[in-house]
Design a protein around this motif. Structure first.
Motif, PDB file in Angstrom:
ATOM      1  N   ASP A  62       0.806  -1.231   0.000  1.00 60.33           N
ATOM      2  CA  ASP A  62       0.000   0.000   0.000  1.00 60.33           C
ATOM      3  C   ASP A  62       0.832   1.270   0.000  1.00 60.33           C
ATOM      4  N   ARG A  63       2.151   1.163  -0.134  1.00 69.20           N
ATOM      5  CA  ARG A  63       3.006   2.351  -0.204  1.00 69.20           C
ATOM      6  C   ARG A  63       3.972   2.186  -1.369  1.00 69.20           C
ATOM      7  N   VAL A 102       8.963   5.319  -1.051  1.00 71.85           N
ATOM      8  CA  VAL A 102       8.667   5.775   0.309  1.00 71.85           C
ATOM      9  C   VAL A 102       9.268   4.795   1.321  1.00 71.85           C
ATOM     10  N   ARG A 150       8.451  17.334  11.195  1.00 72.81           N
ATOM     11  CA  ARG A 150       7.702  18.075  10.169  1.00 72.81           C
ATOM     12  C   ARG A 150       8.144  19.540  10.143  1.00 72.81           C
ATOM     13  N   ASP A 153      10.158  15.342  -0.027  1.00 68.84           N
ATOM     14  CA  ASP A 153       9.343  14.117  -0.058  1.00 68.84           C
ATOM     15  C   ASP A 153       9.217  13.463   1.312  1.00 68.84           C
ATOM     16  N   GLU A 196       6.974  13.972   3.771  1.00 65.57           N
ATOM     17  CA  GLU A 196       5.659  13.771   4.391  1.00 65.57           C
ATOM     18  C   GLU A 196       5.173  12.305   4.340  1.00 65.57           C
ATOM     19  N   PRO A 197       5.265  11.617   3.194  1.00 62.35           N
ATOM     20  CA  PRO A 197       4.828  10.212   3.197  1.00 62.35           C
ATOM     21  C   PRO A 197       5.641   9.327   4.154  1.00 62.35           C
ATOM     22  N   ILE A 198       6.910   9.688   4.353  1.00 62.85           N
ATOM     23  CA  ILE A 198       7.749   8.922   5.274  1.00 62.85           C
ATOM     24  C   ILE A 198       7.294   9.163   6.712  1.00 62.85           C
ATOM     25  N   GLY A 226       4.333   9.923   7.543  1.00 62.33           N
ATOM     26  CA  GLY A 226       3.072   9.185   7.645  1.00 62.33           C
ATOM     27  C   GLY A 226       3.309   7.723   7.997  1.00 62.33           C
ATOM     28  N   LEU A 227       4.313   7.127   7.347  1.00 61.86           N
ATOM     29  CA  LEU A 227       4.651   5.721   7.622  1.00 61.86           C
ATOM     30  C   LEU A 227       5.131   5.555   9.073  1.00 61.86           C
ATOM     31  N   GLU A 252       2.173   5.842  11.431  1.00 64.08           N
ATOM     32  CA  GLU A 252       1.354   4.634  11.366  1.00 64.08           C
ATOM     33  C   GLU A 252       2.006   3.474  12.120  1.00 64.08           C
TER      34      GLU A 252
END
Lengths: 188, 188
Positions: free
Chosen positions: A143-144, A148, B81, B172, B174-176, B178-179, B182
């Motif tokens: 899902d990623r 990433v 962030r 880039d 932000e997606p990291i 997010g991971l 999570e």
């Protein structure tokens, strides 16, 4: 000299240079100290390597080659595990620390940065290929985007480098590596 | 001088010192350059701070105080962030880089390491308290000890520091992040 002798000489120079950079740092590793640690004259050393920068980058490239092999077989987390296991050796933190020392050069000297980047690019490429194989095998979370996950693992690796270079121990690293591996694995 | 004047003078010194360390690095920030950047004589500067080390540590403590507040309100990922958002300012990477430069001192100078450790300990404590509140609220994963989650987040933060100090961009990130968030959250 035969090729065997040349190779042995090159290995001797790199091993001594690594010890010298680890003990004294990039700036502190003067030509005199490099001579003492390597056991060869500056003439003999710089017959094989153009200058101190080239010597430093060659030691880093040696590391990168080992890392690329480990990444291909077992992934970047295994590289972190191997690094943590060598954390008690004084040379480990010292050598990582000398890499931190060049951060200013990386920001301000584009030629040096480009030479360093080749090293990072080889590791990044090996990591990406390993992740692609893992995704095809269905063991990587789907899902990623691969990039990433790759950047997440590289960030964790960089974090371990900084942690060890600052002289902190790595005895409790295994549960953290477990959490990292779980974060990128496909949920069963 | 009134207390207000003393506080303003202290802020002026810290702001100038931060710029100077960011531009020239820890070693390169000579007393002469500190005078120029701060706009005060060495006598005036070292009336407020014992020596260059104390000045450097005071700038780092200023950062730590801000980080502790952000951690308490929004957690260590928010600190990452915020840092990534300031990555385009030249001072950001320079100041982080000057922190990398002191890694040798952290390994070899126990008194300096102890003073630096106070700063890290304050951030670690704020992180731990935040994670405990999150666990009580049921939003943090419950299957790992708090300290493992804390060290995982600290490792990621250290990774971002190294990444930015080496002059790499953070567009880039932000997606990291997010991971990472999570990976520590309770599964719904």
């Amino acid at each position: 000299m035969s090729q065997d002798h040349l190779d042995a000489r090159r290995r001797q120079i790199l091993a001594g240079a690594r010890t010298c950079f680890a003990r004294f740092g990039y700036e502190g590793a003067t030509v005199r100290r490099l001579e003492q640690e390597i056991g060869l004259s500056r003439g003999a050393i710089f017959h094989h390597f153009r200058d101190k920068d080239s010597l430093f980058l060659a030691v880093a490239e040696d590391d990168a080659a080992t890392m690329v092999e480990t990444v291909a077989d077992n992934g970047l987390v295994q590289v972190m595990r191997d690094l943590a296991e060598r954390a008690h050796e004084p040379e480990t933190a010292g050598w990582l620390g000398s890499q931190l020392e060049v951060s200013r050069r990386l920001r301000t000297d584009p030629e040096f940065a480009a030479r360093w980047e080749q090293r990072s690019a080889a590791i990044a490429e090996a990591t990406r290929m390993r992740l692609e194989r893992q995704r095809e095998a269905g063991v990587l979370r789907a899902d990623r985007p691969i990039e990433v996950i790759q950047q997440f693992l590289e960030l964790a690796y960089d974090g371990l480098v900084l942690h060890l270079a600052m002289g902190r121990d790595a005895k409790d690293i295994e549960p953290i590596l477990g959490l990292i591996e779980e974060a990128v694995r496909r949920r069963s």
